[in-house]
Design a protein around this motif. Structure first.
Motif, PDB file in Angstrom:
ATOM      1  N   VAL A  55     109.900  26.032   8.260  1.00  0.00           N
ATOM      2  CA  VAL A  55     109.856  24.571   8.132  1.00  0.00           C
ATOM      3  C   VAL A  55     108.785  24.158   7.116  1.00  0.00           C
ATOM      4  O   VAL A  55     107.669  24.668   7.134  1.00  0.00           O
TER       5      VAL A  55
ATOM      6  N   GLU B 239     110.842  16.481   6.516  1.00  0.00           N
ATOM      7  CA  GLU B 239     110.854  17.876   6.930  1.00  0.00           C
ATOM      8  C   GLU B 239     112.058  18.545   6.281  1.00  0.00           C
ATOM      9  O   GLU B 239     113.116  17.933   6.150  1.00  0.00           O
TER      10      GLU B 239
ATOM     11  N   LEU C  52     117.510  21.576  12.440  1.00  0.00           N
ATOM     12  CA  LEU C  52     117.009  20.381  11.751  1.00  0.00           C
ATOM     13  C   LEU C  52     118.132  19.592  11.087  1.00  0.00           C
ATOM     14  O   LEU C  52     117.893  18.539  10.520  1.00  0.00           O
TER      15      LEU C  52
END
Length: 260
Positions: free
Chosen positions: A16, A57, A251
């Protein structure tokens, strides 16, 4: 200027990255941000997700070599041209997990090396570390360009199933590495390894049972065993050809990789 955290990722990617935006880049909801990583031979474009008005992100792509690349933050808005709003540099590095995967892949049939992995097992890492090790090793293995003739049992295919020996599958099962076991099962020799006894007469299947690894035992014995849930935290290739597209379910981020 934007801040990337961290500013480097292992070659196999899938970690990440947080992007801190500056005051002037904190924008309305209808703006979509992308990161474009430009290396010497390949380029990656990743979508992002907003955590809050000031930060995004994304997932680092897997890269083809160790190098520092340029990262551009692009903003797109319907009816407007795509703008490059910031640039930063980013480094792809070879880490211990990558080294370990390379070592294991090379030593697939090497008994001395595989006995060394048994020695490591005696000081077994705690459960949280096993999970970390499992994810990193599976990612690194998946990223290695394994030769076409590569086999879980090593290069010497003339050995019959009756020759007692250690295999990579024994290693993965003994440590309880669910993702790595799943990966090896899909490779040439993976299924064959399940019935091979080592010098103590243990097969990977009997080891899983003896150690109480229920999920792992299921994975090895059920005809219709599906990939472990823990695998879904990794990116999946959804299209590959001239370029490759990956999706990270966790995600919900997409990555496009093409030759630069």
């Amino acid at each position: 200027v934007m801040k990337l955290n961290p500013q480097q990722a292992p070659l196999y990617g899938d970690s990440v990255i947080t992007v801190q935006l500056t005051e002037e880049d904190k924008v309305e909801d209808d703006v979509v941000f992308y990161l474009v990583f430009t290396g010497s031979t390949v380029q990656h474009c990743t979508s992002t997700r907003k955590i809050n008005p000031g930060s995004l992100e994304t997932i680092s792509p897997g890269h083809d070599c160790c190098e520092t690349v340029k990262v551009a933050l692009c903003a797109s808005r319907e009816g407007h041209p795509v703008l490059v709003v910031a640039e930063e540099s980013f480094q792809f590095v070879q880490d211990e997990a990558y080294d370990a995967a390379q070592f294991l892949a090379t030593c697939a049939g090497n008994q001395q090396a595989l006995n060394f992995t048994r020695f490591l097992d005696r000081s077994r890492p705690p459960a949280a570390d096993v999970d970390f090790l499992d994810e990193k090793l599976a990612l690194a293995f998946r990223h290695l360009k394994l030769p076409a003739e590569w086999n879980v049992l090593g290069a010497d295919q003339s050995l019959t199933e009756n020759v007692p020996r250690e295999t990579l599958m024994h290693f993965a099962v003994r440590l309880g590495l669910l993702r790595l076991t799943w990966f090896l099962l899909q490779q040439p020799g993976g299924r064959g390894a399940l019935s091979i006894h080592n010098n103590e007469g243990a097969t990977p299947v009997s080891l899983a049972l003896e150690r109480g690894y229920q999920k792992l035992h299921q994975l090895l014995t059920e005809e219709e065993a599906r990939e472990p849930d823990s695998w879904s935290t990794l990116s999946h290739t959804v299209h590959s050809g001239e370029y490759s597209v990956k999706h990270h379910r966790g995600l919900d981020v997409y990555m496009l990789t093409a030759e630069a």
